[in-house]
Design a protein around this motif. Structure first.
Motif, short mmCIF file in Angstrom:
data_model
loop_
_atom_site.label_atom_id
_atom_site.label_comp_id
_atom_site.label_asym_id
_atom_site.label_seq_id
_atom_site.Cartn_x
_atom_site.Cartn_y
_atom_site.Cartn_z
N GLU A 1 1.00 -1.21 0.02
CA GLU A 1 -0.02 0.03 0.23
C GLU A 1 0.98 1.21 -0.12
N LYS A 2 0.43 2.30 -0.89
CA LYS A 2 1.14 3.45 -0.93
C LYS A 2 0.42 4.47 -0.37
N TYR A 3 1.01 5.53 0.06
CA TYR A 3 0.30 6.66 0.61
C TYR A 3 1.01 8.07 0.44
N VAL A 4 0.25 9.11 0.13
CA VAL A 4 0.69 10.41 -0.11
C VAL A 4 -0.01 11.25 0.95
N GLU A 5 1.12 12.18 1.60
CA GLU A 5 0.63 13.14 2.47
C GLU A 5 0.10 14.33 1.98
N ILE A 6 -1.13 14.90 2.25
CA ILE A 6 -1.49 16.18 1.88
C ILE A 6 -1.75 16.90 3.06
N ILE B 1 -2.17 14.80 6.11
CA ILE B 1 -3.21 13.77 6.17
C ILE B 1 -2.87 12.61 5.20
N PRO B 2 -2.55 11.46 5.69
CA PRO B 2 -2.16 10.50 4.57
C PRO B 2 -3.21 9.67 3.80
N PHE B 3 -3.20 9.94 2.46
CA PHE B 3 -4.26 9.45 1.62
C PHE B 3 -3.65 7.95 0.91
N ILE B 4 -4.58 7.25 0.78
CA ILE B 4 -4.29 6.07 0.06
C ILE B 4 -4.01 6.37 -1.42
N ASP B 5 -3.00 5.80 -1.95
CA ASP B 5 -2.55 6.16 -3.54
C ASP B 5 -2.90 4.84 -4.10
N SER B 6 -4.36 4.97 -4.82
CA SER B 6 -4.79 3.55 -5.48
C SER B 6 -5.67 4.14 -6.45
N THR B 7 -5.90 3.08 -7.43
CA THR B 7 -7.28 3.20 -8.25
C THR B 7 -8.40 2.59 -7.32
N MET B 8 -9.58 3.19 -8.07
CA MET B 8 -10.91 2.45 -7.40
C MET B 8 -10.84 1.22 -7.61
N ILE C 1 -12.46 18.53 4.77
CA ILE C 1 -12.23 17.73 5.98
C ILE C 1 -10.67 17.76 6.57
N VAL C 2 -9.83 18.21 5.56
CA VAL C 2 -8.18 18.16 5.63
C VAL C 2 -8.12 19.70 6.50
N GLU C 3 -8.78 20.69 6.24
CA GLU C 3 -8.65 21.82 6.94
C GLU C 3 -9.37 21.88 8.32
N TYR C 4 -10.46 21.03 8.47
CA TYR C 4 -11.18 20.69 9.90
C TYR C 4 -10.15 20.00 10.72
N ALA C 5 -9.68 19.00 10.18
CA ALA C 5 -8.63 18.15 10.89
C ALA C 5 -7.52 18.61 11.40
N ASN C 6 -7.11 19.76 10.67
CA ASN C 6 -5.89 20.44 11.14
C ASN C 6 -6.10 21.33 11.88
N GLU C 7 -7.34 21.99 12.31
CA GLU C 7 -7.85 22.83 13.17
C GLU C 7 -8.38 22.12 14.42
N HIS C 8 -8.75 20.75 14.44
CA HIS C 8 -9.35 20.15 15.59
C HIS C 8 -8.53 18.91 15.60
N ALA D 1 -8.20 5.73 11.02
CA ALA D 1 -8.80 5.02 10.29
C ALA D 1 -7.94 4.00 9.53
N ASP D 2 -8.35 3.05 8.83
CA ASP D 2 -7.72 1.95 8.05
C ASP D 2 -7.16 2.79 6.71
N TYR D 3 -8.13 3.59 6.06
CA TYR D 3 -7.91 4.07 4.86
C TYR D 3 -8.28 5.38 4.86
N ILE D 4 -7.85 6.55 4.29
CA ILE D 4 -8.27 7.85 3.85
C ILE D 4 -8.35 7.98 2.30
N THR D 5 -9.44 7.97 1.67
CA THR D 5 -9.38 8.02 0.23
C THR D 5 -9.49 9.61 -0.28
N PRO D 6 -8.93 9.85 -1.35
CA PRO D 6 -9.22 11.34 -1.87
C PRO D 6 -10.36 11.39 -2.63
#
Length: 247
Positions: free
Chosen positions: A3-8, A11-18, A45-52, A62-67
């Motif tokens: 599994e590959k992830y990209v951090e934005i 926040i770590p997003f799963i890097d995958s096709t559907m 959600i990213v903005e809210y998470a970084n403020e809370h 969570a097991d996965y965060i999808t874009p």
């Protein structure tokens, strides 16, 4: 698969096709009755998470965060770590319904207005007759109410979809997750409104030109305040890109 992830913005997003996400990650977990928590995240959600921090702790557990939002895909490109594909909550929900229909899985729907959830439940049963819809409940609840959560857990659903809007839907999952022996949990925002026909999803043309957000805003003008988050998100991503370029 690895599994590959990209951090934005942390926040770590799963890097995958559907297709990969469904067939290589989600399907095996469903078949093995492995508890799974998925968050579909957009720039809001990213903005809210970084403020809370409390909410950030929930979604990063969570097991996965999808874009979900196109803004996340664009941000990944600006940061030279392009994510392969959008994996939206609505599309993922329909893939889950397809699997549940084929495998006769138990599904529970939680959220939206009473009339909306009733109509959505009927539509799901009509389109996916193989699903065992074990129950549904409107979203006007106290998310701390353990009685409702216990009653849902006793039904032993394989898939639990929560349409309570963020951050409530993820908080509900986090609070009551230990009550369940199994289950795939995902917040789906306003997806039941689309299922019930209360709100139309943007046509493919609007989606292709990345204006799905504008189509939804036209249908629901009350969302305009939420749109103000987007410029702030873009500014933060561009600042990070400049820092990376200098380093």
């Amino acid at each position: 698969m690895t599994e590959k992830y990209v951090e934005i913005l942390s926040i770590p997003f799963i890097d995958s096709t559907m297709d990969e996400f469904i067939n290589q990650m989600i399907y095996p977990r469903l078949m093995n009755q492995e508890k799974t928590f998925v968050v579909t995240a957009n720039p809001e959600i990213v903005e809210y998470a970084n403020e809370h921090q409390d909410y950030k702790d929930i979604i990063t557990s969570a097991d996965y965060i999808t874009p979900d939002g196109v803004g996340i895909i664009m941000a990944s490109k600006w940061l030279n770590q392009p994510l392969q594909e959008r994996i939206t909550g609505f599309d993922l929900m329909n893939e889950l319904f397809r699997i549940a229909d084929e495998q006769a899985l138990k599904v529970y729907l939680l959220g939206a207005e009473e009339a909306v959830i009733e109509t959505a439940a009927v539509k799901v049963q009509e389109k996916y007759p193989g699903i065992e819809l074990v129950g549904y409940n409107h979203g006007y609840i106290d998310i701390k109410d353990e009685c409702l959560a216990k009653s849902i857990a006793e039904l032993e659903p394989d898939i639990i979809l929560t349409a309570l809007g963020f951050p409530r839907q993820e908080k509900w999952v986090s609070m009551h997750y230990p009550l369940f022996k199994k289950g795939f949990f995902m917040g789906v925002g306003g997806s039941f409104d689309v299922l019930a026909g209360k709100v139309n999803r943007a046509p493919v043309l609007w989606q292709n030109v990345r204006l799905e957000w504008l189509y939804r805003l036209i249908q629901q003008p009350s969302r305009w305040k939420r749109m103000l988050v987007l410029p702030k998100f873009v500014l933060k991503v561009r600042r990070k890109r400049k820092r990376l370029q200098r380093s």
